[in-house]
Every structure is written in C-alpha cells, then in structure tokens.
Write an enzyme that holds these catalytic residues in place. Structure first.
Site, PDB file in Angstrom:
ATOM      1  N   ASP A   1      28.410  31.913  39.232  1.00 52.09           N
ATOM      2  CA  ASP A   1      29.847  31.858  39.545  1.00 52.09           C
ATOM      3  C   ASP A   1      30.256  32.759  40.714  1.00 52.09           C
ATOM      4  OD1 ASP A   1      29.789  34.394  38.413  1.00 52.09           O
ATOM      5  OD2 ASP A   1      31.749  34.160  37.483  1.00 52.09           O
ATOM      6  N   GLU A   2      29.309  33.071  41.588  1.00 54.96           N
ATOM      7  CA  GLU A   2      29.632  33.947  42.721  1.00 54.96           C
ATOM      8  C   GLU A   2      29.096  33.356  44.020  1.00 54.96           C
ATOM      9  OE1 GLU A   2      28.795  38.496  42.232  1.00 54.96           O
ATOM     10  OE2 GLU A   2      27.588  37.294  40.882  1.00 54.96           O
TER      11      GLU A   2
ATOM     12  N   ASP B   1      34.508  35.246  43.460  1.00 52.73           N
ATOM     13  CA  ASP B   1      34.017  35.428  42.094  1.00 52.73           C
ATOM     14  C   ASP B   1      34.954  34.674  41.150  1.00 52.73           C
ATOM     15  OD1 ASP B   1      32.777  36.309  39.837  1.00 52.73           O
ATOM     16  OD2 ASP B   1      33.532  38.367  39.942  1.00 52.73           O
TER      17      ASP B   1
HETATM   18  P1  TTP Z   1      30.987  37.480  35.154  1.00 56.57           P
HETATM   19  O1  TTP Z   1      31.351  37.050  36.532  1.00 56.57           O
HETATM   20  O2  TTP Z   1      30.383  38.821  34.945  1.00 56.57           O
HETATM   21  O3  TTP Z   1      32.250  37.504  34.241  1.00 56.57           O
HETATM   22  P2  TTP Z   1      33.372  36.427  34.019  1.00 56.57           P
HETATM   23  O4  TTP Z   1      33.384  35.393  35.086  1.00 56.57           O
HETATM   24  O5  TTP Z   1      33.274  35.916  32.619  1.00 56.57           O
HETATM   25  O6  TTP Z   1      34.682  37.319  34.080  1.00 56.57           O
HETATM   26  P3  TTP Z   1      35.328  38.078  35.328  1.00 56.57           P
HETATM   27  O7  TTP Z   1      36.629  37.399  35.578  1.00 56.57           O
HETATM   28  O8  TTP Z   1      35.474  39.475  34.860  1.00 56.57           O
HETATM   29  O9  TTP Z   1      34.380  37.957  36.503  1.00 56.57           O
HETATM   30  O10 TTP Z   1      30.026  36.388  34.506  1.00 56.57           O
HETATM   31  C1  TTP Z   1      30.095  34.995  34.866  1.00 56.57           C
HETATM   32  C2  TTP Z   1      29.657  34.170  33.680  1.00 56.57           C
HETATM   33  O11 TTP Z   1      28.302  34.463  33.383  1.00 56.57           O
HETATM   34  C3  TTP Z   1      30.427  34.486  32.433  1.00 56.57           C
HETATM   35  O12 TTP Z   1      31.617  33.701  32.347  1.00 56.57           O
HETATM   36  C4  TTP Z   1      29.455  34.179  31.344  1.00 56.57           C
HETATM   37  C5  TTP Z   1      28.091  34.399  31.981  1.00 56.57           C
HETATM   38  N1  TTP Z   1      27.491  35.666  31.513  1.00 56.57           N
HETATM   39  C6  TTP Z   1      26.542  35.626  30.491  1.00 56.57           C
HETATM   40  O13 TTP Z   1      26.200  34.546  30.011  1.00 56.57           O
HETATM   41  N2  TTP Z   1      26.013  36.785  30.067  1.00 56.57           N
HETATM   42  C7  TTP Z   1      26.347  37.989  30.591  1.00 56.57           C
HETATM   43  O14 TTP Z   1      25.836  39.027  30.160  1.00 56.57           O
HETATM   44  C8  TTP Z   1      27.314  38.020  31.630  1.00 56.57           C
HETATM   45  C9  TTP Z   1      27.737  39.326  32.220  1.00 56.57           C
HETATM   46  C10 TTP Z   1      27.866  36.845  32.055  1.00 56.57           C
END
Ligand code: TTP
Length: 613
Positions: free
Chosen positions: A120-121, A18
């Site tokens: 992003d996963e 992630d």
């Molecule tokens: P996430 O993996 O939920 O969060 P993140 O990568 O920003 O932070 P973390 O280190 O806690 O994992 O989301 C991945 C990307 O997806 C995030 O950078 C922006 C986008 N996103 C949105 O556009 N809207 C949303 O509601 C969420 C949850 C994420």
C-alpha cells in the site's frame, strides 16, 4: 547504502503515497455499510478473536490498536466491526488487497515514475511533471487552487498568528519570489492533490502523501498527517524537521546501527549527527555508511525512484505456531501442496498479464527439534530452478523439503514418513518464486519463447497453453548456483505466540523471564550471546547485553504494534517498508560457514540419482 551528492536531490519532486488503514478500506469498499464506522481487519486465526492487522481511524479514536486481539478491541470499543481476512486453502488470501493496491498504482503511475514499495505504499518521481507545469502553467499564475491542495500541511509555514491556514497555503503556492525548488514543490502539491482525488474517485480509497525533494523526506512526511492529507517539506524546513527527529524513526536506523549511534556516539536525534565530521563518521562506520550518515543529517538522500510497478517476487507461506506445528512428512506435503498451488496461480497470472517469468523456486522452513543437542540448528533454505505447472512446483518444493530435512535432522528424520512423529516440528513453511524477468523483447510470442527455452525438455510440440502450464527448467541465462548462501533467509520469526505467553519460569520475575526468552530467541536464530556485543558495545556487561535484547524486542513490538508470528512470511515484501527494514535488521542472518554450499553446486546436489526427475 547509497552515497549521494547534494546537487543530485535538491530540485527533485518526490512523493510518498501511503494508503490509509488499507485493508480496512478494501473491506469497507466491499461492505459500504461499514464506511465511517469503527472497523478492524483481523487475522484468520480465531484465538481471542484474531489479531488485528488494520484498524480504521474511527476505531483508533476509541483506543483500538493494531497490537490488540479482537476480544480486547471489543472491550475498548464494543461497537467495533471485526472483518476476517479472506481465507483460501486454509490461509490468509491477500489477493484482494494486492489487486486493490495495483488499482492505485496504475492511477499514480500516470504522472511520473512510480515505485511500488509495499502492498500500500508508492514512491513517485514527479520532477518532470512539475517542471512541465512550471513551464506551461506556473502555480503563481493560477487563479483557482484546488481545495485539496489548500488543505496541505507545509512544514515551517507559520500558522500560529490566527491567520487563515488555507490562505497561507494559497500565498505560499502563489509566491513569485520563491526559489526554483519551492516553485517545483508548489507544482508537486497541486499534482499530488489531483492524483489523490483521482485515486478517491476511481477506487474509493483515501491516501496520505509526503512531498519533498527526496525519498527519505517524502516518506517521513507522509505519515505526519493522516488520514487523507498531504504534508510538504520545503528545503528551508528540512533541518528543523531532522533536528528533533529521533534517529530510530529513520529508515535503516531502527536496528544495530541506530543502537550503536545512541550508545557509542550519544546520538539521539538525526540533528545530533551534525556535530560529527564526515571523516569521523567514516572512521567509525566505514566509508559508505559514514558518508550516508553525514548526508542524512543534512536531509540529503540521492536514492532514485525505481520504475517498478510489479512485485520482485511472489510467495506463499503459512505459520504453524505452538501446538499447530507440523510433525509428519505427510502433513508438510499437504500444506506444501496448498502453498504451491497458490504460488502457481500467481505465477500464471503474472505470465498472462505481465509477460513475466520467474526462474527460481525457494523453500524457507522454520523448525524445531525436541530431542537434539543441536537444537539451535536452522532448517536450511533450499532453491532450485523453477518449473512451471502446479504439479511440478509441488514436486520440486517437496523434494527441497526432504533435502532440507535430511540436512536438518539427518537420516533419522528422512525416515519419518506418514504419521510417525520423529521429534521435529515445522512451525513455518513458505515457497517463493524470484528472479522474475520479462520475456525478452524480440520474442514473438510467449509460446515461442517457451518453446525456445524448453525445446530440449519436451518430447512433442505442445499447445501454447500447455507450454505455459508445463514449461520445464526455465533457467535464466548464465551459470546459476542454487544454494541457500545466495538466497535470503526467512526474514521473520515464526516462533509461536503460545510459547511467548507460556514460557514462564517459576521463581523469576517477569522481566527476567522475558530476558531469558529473548536470549533463547536470539540463540535460536543461530546467534551466540557473545554476538550481542558485536554492535560495537564490546565492553558492555551481561546486564546491558540483556537490555540490548530487551530494548530491541520492545522496540520491534512497539514499532509493529503487532505480533510478528502472525505475519504471513510470503508477504514480507509487501509490508510497509519500515517494517521490512526492521524485520531485516532484527533477523539479519549470520553467515554460517558450516551450512555453506559451494557456488557452482546444482540442483542435482540435493537429489540422489535414484530419485525420479
Ligand atoms: P500500514 O500502512 O502500516 O498501516 P495501515 O494502512 O493499516 O494504516 P495507516 O493509515 O496507519 O498507514 O499497513 C498496510 C496494510 O498492511 C495494513 O492495512 C494491513 C497490512 N499489515 C499487516 O498485514 N501486518 C502488519 O503487521 C502491518 C503493519 C500491516
């Protein structure tokens, strides 16, 4: 839900990777001067500084959260840098993030089967790589172990006696008497640490990882220690992890099933499920779900990592909340043209780069009617065979819209051309292309394939480039029916944030007002309030029904920390998987027999014979 056999997952090595605050990292790579500084990425809409969609870990230390608006973030962290999401065609342009995600995927896929789960996963099946390492260079014989691997968090490893944590990890990896499963995990630790370092080196992005014997456990672990760290779940620690894990943290248990488990069975943690026999769970929830629940209570999950590096569909969408709702056909056509142009570009690059073609075009719309007793009726989703070429996609999407509008509002709406306001408003538009398949092997060239598929539609031989841009009706083999019943409904609520804030009724307490709004929202999605009780809460009274809605909504907001109306509907597939699950659980469309179009109906169903083809 898949029914897994315990033997099928015990000795696999699965990693869930992630990315950390992903959009922020992408923006910081573009602007290196922002590295290490409190930073957040905000939506393109300017109201109160835009909604935060990604927050750097430096900013999180100041209390900045994703649920905040830019202005609020500035209040708690005045030095924060707010970066706007790039905009193209008047809407968020996520291509930079998608491409950055692809860079990472291409590195991770070097060591094992790789499944891109969201923007992003990624899941990785590293079993073969771990078995090979165990056979050729077993970790217990390694003299030097990489620092990054030594920083791993191994669940159940006792670090409380003041001993050197890294030394403990080293000893765990070196253990000669470990069973085969732990030896494989030790290999997983080394491989994932190496991959993460490679990602950092080649892309400048950090990521976190979970390493376990199955997808479910790996996913749970990857979020435990962030950013830039990895967490391992040895077999012996699985039960300890699950015993105290709130069930709603489990994938698939954030919705109705989790609610029913809590209310009807008194199950609060995954471990609480252990008290029920498989038969009892099957009796209550059906054979498959019962077995699935019995399995997850024991950390068993046989779900395979799918070898999928590319997205299953492409979409482009935009929301028009509150006063921004579109009220004329020409305004809708303008935005549809923008969305179709973007979709067409992405289809062409998928074709160029991956030799894949999409077969189905779908239009999802959310709308309201201001003067109709049937105001709960949903705007029907419509599909048709996808024709390549921007103008053709635009034409087809517009035809789908008009067909949908006719159904939604009747002839009255169909006549509302130009600037005439006819009492309806469009709050969300999205076009998507699905049923994407590789061009069949054995086809010598794209041009030949398209020629074969489309020869009957072309009046003259065209250049390969024209063929690519202009192919018509590339229907997949077999009989297709195109109707909303075969397609996913929009998976998200697009109701305007403005209505959330302004929908207050004098004389009612805030809580009651909110409950009313939740009720309205629930009903506006085509549910009857009676359906609230469907979650096997048959005897619940009005009060608990309301709290059910309230709890659902609060959990939804809490879990997302984000306003769902801000999410671009076309990117749902790319959002983090648990969010996709929650959106689906919350907005699972009910069957609406009245709107069902029979299988076997064709695109001609939607177009009158007089329409030009
Ligand atoms: P996430 O993996 O939920 O969060 P993140 O990568 O920003 O932070 P973390 O280190 O806690 O994992 O989301 C991945 C990307 O997806 C995030 O950078 C922006 C986008 N996103 C949105 O556009 N809207 C949303 O509601 C969420 C949850 C994420």
């Amino acid at each position: 839900m898949p029914v897994a056999k315990p033997e099928s997952c015990d000795s696999r090595v699965i990693a869930h990777i992630d990315m950390d605050c992903f959009y922020v990292q992408v923006e910081q790579r573009k602007q290196p001067q922002l590295r290490g500084l409190p930073t957040a990425v905000v939506q393109y809409n300017e109201w109160k500084g835009g909604a935060l969609i990604a927050v750097s870990y430096e900013a999180r230390k100041f209390g900045v959260k994703r649920s905040m608006r830019g202005e609020e973030a500035k209040e708690v962290c005045p030095q924060i840098h707010l970066v706007q999401v790039p905009v193209a065609r008047g809407k968020a342009d996520l291509n930079g993030y998608r491409n950055a995600g692809s860079e990472v995927v291409s590195i991770l896929a070097r060591r094992g089967r790789c499944e891109r789960a969201s923007i992003d996963e990624v899941y990785l099946d590293l079993t073969d790589a771990a078995e090979t390492m165990l056979a050729e260079a077993p970790p217990q014989h390694l003299e030097a172990i990489d620092e990054e691997a030594l920083k791993s968090h191994i669940l159940g490893l006792n670090n409380e006696d003041g001993s050197d944590v890294k030394e403990n990890v080293r000893n765990w990896i070196h253990r000669c008497n470990a069973d085969h499963r732990d030896k494989l995990l030790a290999c997983g630790i080394l491989i994932v640490a190496e991959l993460r370092m490679q990602v950092l080196k080649e892309t400048e992005f950090t990521c976190s990882a979970g390493i376990a014997h199955n997808k479910m456990l790996a996913k749970l672990a990857s979020g435990m220690n962030k950013p830039a760290q990895q967490t391992v779940v040895p077999f012996s620690s699985v039960q300890g992890l699950l015993n105290s894990l709130p069930i709603r943290k489990m994938k698939q248990l954030g919705g109705k099933l989790g609610m029913s488990l809590q209310i009807d069975m008194g199950v609060n943690t995954v471990g609480d499920l252990l008290q029920f026999s498989e038969e009892k769970l099957q009796e209550r929830y059906g054979l498959n779900t019962g077995t699935w629940l019995w399995n997850i209570a024991r950390g068993i999950n046989g779900e395979a990592v799918e070898g999928r590096l590319l997205p299953k569909s492409h979409g482009s969408g935009k929301t028009f909340p509150g006063p921004r709702a579109l009220k004329t056909v020409s305004a809708v056509q303008h935005w549809l043209n923008q969305l179709c142009e973007e979709l067409s570009e992405r289809l062409c690059s998928d074709l160029d780069q991956n030799k894949r073609i999409a077969h189905t075009l779908t239009l999802h719309v959310r709308a309201y009617k201001s003067s109709d007793s049937d105001s709960q009726k949903k705007f029907p989703s419509k599909s048709c065979p996808l024709r390549y070429g921007t103008a053709k996609i635009q034409e087809d999407a517009f035809n789908l819209f008009q067909a949908g509008l006719r159904e939604y509002i009747g002839l009255y709406g169909g006549k509302s051309e130009g600037s005439h306001y006819s009492g309806w408003g469009i709050t969300s538009l999205s076009v998507s292309a699905s049923k994407i398949v590789p061009i069949p092997s054995g086809t010598c060239s794209i041009a030949k394939y398209f020629h074969w598929q489309t020869s009957s539609h072309f009046s003259s031989i065209q250049s390969p480039e024209n063929l690519r841009m202009d192919a018509t009706h590339l229907s997949p083999p077999g009989n297709e029916s195109y109707s909303e019943v075969n397609l996913p409904e929009p998976k998200i609520d697009f109701s305007g944030e403005e209505s959330w804030i302004e929908d207050t009724i004098p004389g009612l307490g805030l809580q009651e007002q909110k409950i009313n709004v939740w009720k309205d929202e629930f009903q506006s999605r085509g549910h009857s309030l009676a359906e609230l009780n469907e979650v096997e809460v048959a005897e619940e009274n009005e009060r608990s029904s309301c709290s059910y809605i309230r709890d659902q909504d609060e959990r939804r907001r809490e879990a997302w920390s984000y306003n769902i109306d801000e999410i671009d509907p076309s990117v749902i597939d790319e959002l983090p998987t648990e969010i996709q699950d929650e959106i689906q659980a919350w907005l699972q469309p009910r069957k609406r027999p009245n709107n069902i179009v029979k299988r076997g109906s064709t695109i001609s169903h939607y177009f009158s014979p007089t329409k030009k083809s």
